[in-house]
Structure formats: structure tokens, C-alpha cells
Design a protein around this motif. Structure first.
Motif, short mmCIF file in Angstrom:
data_model
loop_
_atom_site.label_atom_id
_atom_site.label_comp_id
_atom_site.label_asym_id
_atom_site.label_seq_id
_atom_site.Cartn_x
_atom_site.Cartn_y
_atom_site.Cartn_z
N HIS A 50 -5.65 7.28 -0.07
CA HIS A 50 -5.62 8.22 1.04
C HIS A 50 -6.16 7.57 2.31
CE1 HIS A 50 -5.39 11.27 -2.23
NE2 HIS A 50 -4.67 11.92 -1.33
N ALA A 51 -6.85 6.44 2.14
CA ALA A 51 -7.53 5.82 3.27
C ALA A 51 -6.52 5.19 4.23
CB ALA A 51 -8.51 4.76 2.76
N ALA A 52 -6.92 5.12 5.49
CA ALA A 52 -6.10 4.42 6.49
C ALA A 52 -6.20 2.92 6.22
CB ALA A 52 -6.59 4.74 7.90
N ILE A 53 -5.05 2.26 6.12
CA ILE A 53 -5.02 0.85 5.77
C ILE A 53 -5.30 0.01 7.03
CG2 ILE A 53 -3.65 -1.02 4.80
CD1 ILE A 53 -4.27 1.19 2.84
N PRO A 54 -6.31 -0.86 6.99
CA PRO A 54 -6.57 -1.73 8.15
C PRO A 54 -5.38 -2.64 8.44
CG PRO A 54 -8.42 -1.74 6.62
CD PRO A 54 -7.30 -1.06 5.92
N GLU A 55 -5.11 -2.85 9.69
CA GLU A 55 -3.97 -3.67 10.08
C GLU A 55 -4.12 -5.09 9.54
OE1 GLU A 55 -1.57 -5.04 14.12
OE2 GLU A 55 -3.24 -3.63 14.26
N ALA A 69 0.86 -1.19 0.00
CA ALA A 69 0.00 0.00 0.00
C ALA A 69 0.89 1.23 0.00
CB ALA A 69 -0.91 0.00 1.22
N ILE A 70 0.52 2.21 -0.81
CA ILE A 70 1.26 3.47 -0.88
C ILE A 70 0.29 4.59 -0.55
CG2 ILE A 70 2.58 5.02 -2.36
CD1 ILE A 70 3.40 2.61 -4.03
N GLU A 72 -14.81 0.96 3.67
CA GLU A 72 -13.38 0.93 3.32
C GLU A 72 -12.69 -0.27 3.95
OE1 GLU A 72 -11.95 5.59 2.69
OE2 GLU A 72 -11.61 4.56 4.60
N VAL A 73 -12.92 -0.45 5.24
CA VAL A 73 -12.27 -1.56 5.94
C VAL A 73 -12.69 -2.89 5.32
CG1 VAL A 73 -12.12 -2.77 8.14
CG2 VAL A 73 -12.03 -0.27 8.10
N ALA A 74 -13.99 -3.04 5.05
CA ALA A 74 -14.48 -4.29 4.45
C ALA A 74 -13.87 -4.51 3.08
CB ALA A 74 -16.00 -4.24 4.37
N PHE A 75 -13.69 -3.45 2.31
CA PHE A 75 -13.12 -3.57 0.97
C PHE A 75 -11.69 -4.07 1.04
CE2 PHE A 75 -10.88 -2.12 -2.76
CZ PHE A 75 -11.76 -2.34 -3.80
N PHE A 76 -10.87 -3.48 1.92
CA PHE A 76 -9.46 -3.89 2.01
C PHE A 76 -9.33 -5.31 2.54
CE2 PHE A 76 -8.52 0.77 2.04
CZ PHE A 76 -7.68 0.77 0.94
N GLU A 77 -10.20 -5.68 3.47
CA GLU A 77 -10.16 -7.06 3.98
C GLU A 77 -10.53 -8.05 2.89
OE1 GLU A 77 -12.77 -6.83 7.31
OE2 GLU A 77 -11.21 -6.11 8.70
N THR A 78 -11.54 -7.69 2.08
CA THR A 78 -11.92 -8.55 0.95
C THR A 78 -10.78 -8.67 -0.04
OG1 THR A 78 -14.25 -7.95 1.19
CG2 THR A 78 -13.56 -8.83 -0.95
N LEU A 79 -10.16 -7.55 -0.37
CA LEU A 79 -9.06 -7.54 -1.34
C LEU A 79 -7.91 -8.42 -0.86
CD1 LEU A 79 -7.69 -6.35 -3.89
CD2 LEU A 79 -6.88 -4.47 -2.44
N HIS A 80 -7.58 -8.34 0.44
CA HIS A 80 -6.45 -9.10 0.97
C HIS A 80 -6.64 -10.60 0.76
CE1 HIS A 80 -3.01 -10.07 3.45
NE2 HIS A 80 -3.76 -10.81 4.27
N VAL A 81 -7.88 -11.05 0.94
CA VAL A 81 -8.16 -12.48 0.78
C VAL A 81 -8.31 -12.85 -0.69
CG1 VAL A 81 -9.80 -14.33 1.31
CG2 VAL A 81 -9.23 -12.62 3.06
N VAL A 127 -2.34 -5.59 4.26
CA VAL A 127 -1.25 -5.53 3.28
C VAL A 127 0.03 -6.01 3.95
CG1 VAL A 127 -2.25 -3.62 1.96
CG2 VAL A 127 -0.70 -3.12 3.87
N ASP A 128 1.02 -6.38 3.15
CA ASP A 128 2.30 -6.84 3.68
C ASP A 128 3.21 -5.67 4.04
OD1 ASP A 128 1.62 -9.57 3.19
OD2 ASP A 128 2.09 -9.26 1.07
N ARG A 129 3.05 -4.57 3.28
CA ARG A 129 3.92 -3.41 3.49
C ARG A 129 3.17 -2.14 3.19
NH1 ARG A 129 8.97 -2.35 0.03
NH2 ARG A 129 8.06 -4.02 -1.23
N GLU A 130 3.44 -1.10 3.98
CA GLU A 130 2.81 0.21 3.73
C GLU A 130 3.92 1.25 3.59
OE1 GLU A 130 -0.36 3.38 5.75
OE2 GLU A 130 -0.19 1.31 6.54
N LEU A 131 3.89 1.98 2.46
CA LEU A 131 4.87 3.03 2.20
C LEU A 131 4.18 4.37 2.08
CD1 LEU A 131 6.89 1.11 -0.56
CD2 LEU A 131 7.50 1.30 1.86
#
Length: 549
Positions: A529-534, A366-367, A508-517, A537-541
């Protein structure tokens, strides 16, 4: 005219239809001239004959009726065949333009407004496809008719042949050519002002809310009124030029008619020509100039068509942003991505400066960062929509400039904040990513995107029509449908540009969790711009000043 000649191959592809239209136009004009000439001879001969009862009325009256029917049928056939060919040409013009436009996107000319591009894709093409019907065809038909009648005059009334030939040539060739010369700028102004007006309308529609909230709607309306006034002024100028040319044509027609009458009366007094024949020739001369009247009216359309052709070729011949190598390298099996000391900008200060990034196969990165920091530009480089001014971008250790763009795009899928849902079924929207996908693959992608249950609950399921821009579904559902389309693709690399725009925090949180799986096993780079749920992602820059931290 050079700009129009650039489209000659497209016009020639419809040569059969346009040729038939031209032939029927010639028949219609010839029948009209013959109708007038025969009528004049018939009426005059019937009036002057000393044995009126013995005069054969049937043959001339049959000719009059015959020429009338021929003229009507030929005119109808001309319209039918000409417009059919024009509509076919329109389809080919649009296909030609889009085929040349796609490799040039995004356009390097950043001064080109959205409204102007829309205008070129619509009204400019429409202006071009009428060039034959309203200008080229009538000129050719008029030249044939005028030349034929001049030849008849050489045979029956030689003294009038030269006068008619000169007047007709001036009306068909010299005046239209002069009108094209003096109205080129006026035609270009009409096309340009019309494009400005369309752009102003689009700007007003898109920004209506802001214009109203900030209380500057009156200013915007005044600006549009001024644009419309300039357009009207340009059209009036073009119309005045056409009116002057029309007057000149009528003067030439009158000169030819009066001159033929005077020379004919002299020949009549010497017995060189009969009265009925002279009357028929006079009406034929008048009828022949019918073909010239439409030409002057058409020249204004020809000048706008020429201006439209210039605008279309300016897009079609623009240098592509990137080019494929002469001998592309094979697409690497390994999907690691690397940007090394990359500098990139759009002609001004660099957006990216000395940027380094390395992403392993299957890694999710995530950037984040402020607007304008270069996040979207980074994705554009990975898609090779542009090349950096310095540094290298590699896929599996191979530089992107060494690969075919089609291979790069086949291995990479993009989900941007502007990814659209088209006014079509859910099935058709998904199949854009994989045309050969079966229903099982579609449902699997929907399930992975977390929207399967919603689609199954719809009465028509996959065949449910999605409104334009996804207006029949919520913002969150539209985002998930776009995610399903991205997941359906066979691409091993997924790039996401602000994918949660318009969603609330819970979505947003649900979307990122879905994407991760759902994207497990694929390489994922998401800029947001969104805060990435813990744990999503493997890395956040963080992108700052064109560099990653």
C-alpha cells in the motif's frame, strides 16, 4: 473407535513401553487380590485354629508383606514405564500431525478458526496420548485378573464361578461399552465446547484493545461466560453418566460378593470348602472389582479421546490444496514469471479475473492497490499455495503444476507482513533460510539488509536472543532482520507482501532503497500500500478489480 484405530501404528511404536506397563499393572492387581485373599485366609485360619500357639504365623505374614511390597513396586514401575511411553507417544503424535498438516496449508476449510486449530494441535493430542493408560490398559488388565479369579473359583467354589464371571464381564465389558455408546455425544460436546472456550480466550486477548475502546468488553465477557457455561454443562452431563455407571459397577460387585458368600456358606455347611479358604475367596472377589472401578472413570476420557481422534484425523485426511505431479518436470534455469488469463477465487466471486502479468528475470516490479483487490492472492499463486480456476501460471515457460512444490519453494523466497522472528538467536532466525550458511554469509545478508551495524553493536552479536515475535527489537529492525533472512536464501525470485507494514515513511523509503540494491540480479515482486520511492523498482502496476493496470 475407528478414529482411534487410525493411530494404531503410533501406539504400536511404543508397544514395548506400554506392554511393560500392562504387565506391571497385572502384577499390581494380582498382588492386591492375592494380598486380600491371603490376609482373609490368614486371619480366619489363625482365629479358628484349635492350636493357635502352634499355628505357623511366619509364612502367611511373610506372604502378606511380600504381596504388599510387590504391589507397591509394580504400581510404581507401571507409572514410570507407562508415562515414559506416553511422553514418547506424545512426541510422535505431534510429529505425525505436523507432517500431515504442512502439505495441507493453507487449510481449505476456512470455517476452522485459529483458536480451534490451536486446540487441535494441543489439547486434542494430549487427550489422545492418554488413551492407553486410562482406558485400554485397565480394560485388558481387568479382563485377565477377572478371568484368573473366575478360574480359581471354578476350582475351589464352582457354584460361585458363573455368578462372578457374569458380574465381572458386565462390569468390565458390557457397562463400559454401553457407557461409551451413550456418552459419545457427551464426550464430543466436551471437546467441542472446550475448543470454543479456548478460541474465545484467544479472541479476547487478540482483540482486547478494540473491545475496550469500542466499549463492548462486557458483551465479549458475557459471550465467554455463556461458552464456559455450555462447557460446564457438557462436563456435568458426562460426569453424571459416569456416576450412574459407577453405581452400576458397585451394585454388580455387591451382587457378586453377596452371591459368593451365600453360595460359599452352603458349600461350607456341606464341608465342600474350609472357612479360611471361603474368607480368602470373599476378599479376593472384593479385590478383583478394584480393577473395574478405574475403568468406568476412564471411559469418559476414552470418549473424549475418540472425539479428539476424529478432530485430528479430519485435519490429517483433509485434501491437500495442491498436489505434486506424478513425474515432476525439471526446474527451469530461466526465472521469468507469467500469469496468463488467470481467474482465481475462494469459492465466491473471483478475486482475480482474466489477469495477465509477465516479469522478466531480474526485474523488480511493485504492485499497489486497495485492500481486497487480490494482491496477496497473486503471490499465493506464484508460490503455488493454490491453483487458479482458469488460466496458467508459468516459471521459465513451464507450468507450475508440472513442477515439484519443493523446487518451486526452493527457487522462491517470501517476505510477508506476518513473517515472524522466533524466540531464538539472531543466528538461528537467519539460518532458517539457509541452514548451511556460515558467519560470513550471515553478516553479508545483514549488511545487505542495512542492519549489520546494529547487530555488531550487540554484546552477543549473532548469538543475541530475539524475544518472541521480535519484541526485543523495534519494528523497523525486525523488518530488516526478516529481509536479511530472505536475502540469505539462494532463491532467485523474491516475493514481498506488505513488507513495510508498521514502518513510518522515512523507514519505508529506506527499506525500499535497501531492497533495490540488495536484491539486484534477482527477480522481485512486491505488493504494498506504500508509495514506492522513485527509482526503487523497474515497474509499478496497480491492481483493481482483479486486474493489473
Amino acid at each position: 473407535m475407528k478414529s482411534l484405530l487410525a493411530f494404531r501404528s503410533l501406539f504400536l511404536s511404543q508397544a514395548k513401553g506400554f506392554g511393560l506397563a500392562l504387565l506391571l499393572s497385572l502384577v499390581a492387581l494380582a498382588a492386591g487380590v492375592a494380598l486380600l485373599g491371603t490376609s482373609g485366609w490368614f486371619i480366619t485360619a489363625a482365629a479358628l485354629t484349635s492350636a493357635g500357639l502352634a499355628f505357623n504365623l511366619f509364612a502367611p505374614s511373610a506372604l502378606v508383606r511380600g504381596f504388599s511390597f510387590i504391589r507397591i513396586l509394580a504400581r510404581y514401575g507401571e507409572r514410570l514405564s507407562g508415562h515414559d511411553a506416553t511422553l514418547r507417544l506424545l512426541a510422535e503424535l505431534r510429529g505425525w500431525l505436523f507432517a500431515r498438516l504442512f502439505p495441507r496449508l493453507p487449510l481449505t476449510d476456512r470455517s476452522l478458526r485459529h483458536g480451534d486449530l490451536v486446540s487441535r494441535l494441543t489439547s486434542d493430542v494430549d487427550a489422545l496420548d492418554t488413551a492407553f493408560l486410562v482406558a485400554i490398559g485397565p480394560v485388558i488388565a481387568a479382563l485377565v485378573i477377572g478371568g484368573t479369579l473366575t478360574g480359581i473359583l471354578i476350582w475351589l467354589l464352582p457354584p460361585a464361578a458363573l455368578l462372578h464371571g457374569i458380574c465381572f464381564a458386565l462390569a468390565v465389558v458390557a457397562l463400559p461399552a454401553g457407557l461409551v455408546f451413550v456418552s459419545r455425544r457427551a464426550g464430543r460436546d466436551v471437546v467441542t465446547r472446550a475448543a470454543e472456550a479456548r478460541a474465545a480466550v484467544l479472541d479476547g486477548i487478540d482483540g482486547h484493545t478494540d473491545l475496550t475502546v469500542f466499549g463492548i468488553r462486557d458483551t465479549a465477557e458475557a459471550g465467554f461466560t455463556d461458552t464456559a457455561r455450555r462447557l460446564a454443562k457438557a462436563k456435568r452431563h458426562l460426569a453424571r453418566l459416569a456416576a450412574v455407571a459407577s453405581l452400576a459397577v458397585q451394585v454388580l460387585a455387591a451382587l457378586a460378593l453377596v452371591g459368593t458368600l451365600w453360595l460359599g456358606l452352603r458349600a461350607f455347611t456341606t464341608g465342600a470348602i474350609d472357612g479360611p479358604v471361603l474368607a480368602g475367596l470373599l476378599l479376593a472377589v472384593a479385590g478383583s472389582f478394584e480393577a473395574t472401578a478405574v475403568i468406568v472413570r476412564s471411559v469418559s476420557k476414552l470418549t473424549t479421546a475418540m472425539a479428539a481422534a476424529e478432530r485430528l484425523t479430519a485435519i490429517a485426511e483433509a485434501p491437500p490444496t495442491v498436489l505434486d505431479p506424478p513425474a515432476p518436470a525439471a526446474l527451469p534455469v530461466e526465472t521469468s514469471l507469467a500469469l496468463t488469463d488467470v481467474t482465481f477465487g475462494y469459492g465466491g466471486p473471483p478475486v482475480l479475473a482474466g489477469l495477465d502479468l509477465s516479469v522478466a528475470p531480474g526485474e523488480h516490479v511493485a504492485i499497489t492497490g486497495p485492500s481486497g483487490s487480490g494482491k496477496s492472492s497473486l503471490l499465493a499463486l506464484l508460490l503455488r499455495l493454490a491453483d487458479p480456476q482458469a488460466g496458467t501460471v508459468t516459471l521459465g515457460g513451464t507450468g507450475l503444476p508440472s513442477l515439484a512444490q519443493a523446487d518451486i519453494h526452493a527457487s522462491t523466497a517470501l517476505l510477508s507482513q506476518d513473517s515472524p522472528l522466533f524466540h531464538d538467536t539472531i543466528r538461528a532466525n537467519l539460518l532458517i533460510a539457509r541452514p548451511d550458511g556460515d558467519d560470513a554469509a550471515l553478516w553479508s545478508a545483514l549488511a545487505a539488509a542495512g542492519i549489520e551495524s546494529f547487530v555488531r553493536a550487540l554484546p552477543l552479536g549473532l548469538d543475541t536472543l530475539v524475544g518472541e515475535g521480535g519484541r526485543t527489537v523495534s519494528v523497523g529492525q525486525a523488518r530488516r532482520l526478516c529481509l536479511a533472512r530472505t536475502l540469505l536464501s539462494t532463491a532467485k525470485i523474491l516475493l514481498l507482501d506488505e513488507p513495510t507494514t508498521g514502518l513510518d515513511r522515512a523507514a519505508e523509503v529506506a527499506f525500499f532503497e535497501t531492497l533495490h540494491v540488495a536484491a539486484r540480479g534477482r527477480t522481485v515482486i512486491v505488493v504494498t500500500h506504500a508509495a514506492i520511492p522513485e527509482g526503487s523498482v523497474d515497474r509499478e502496476l496497480v491492481m483493481r478489480g482483479g486486474r493489473l493496470e
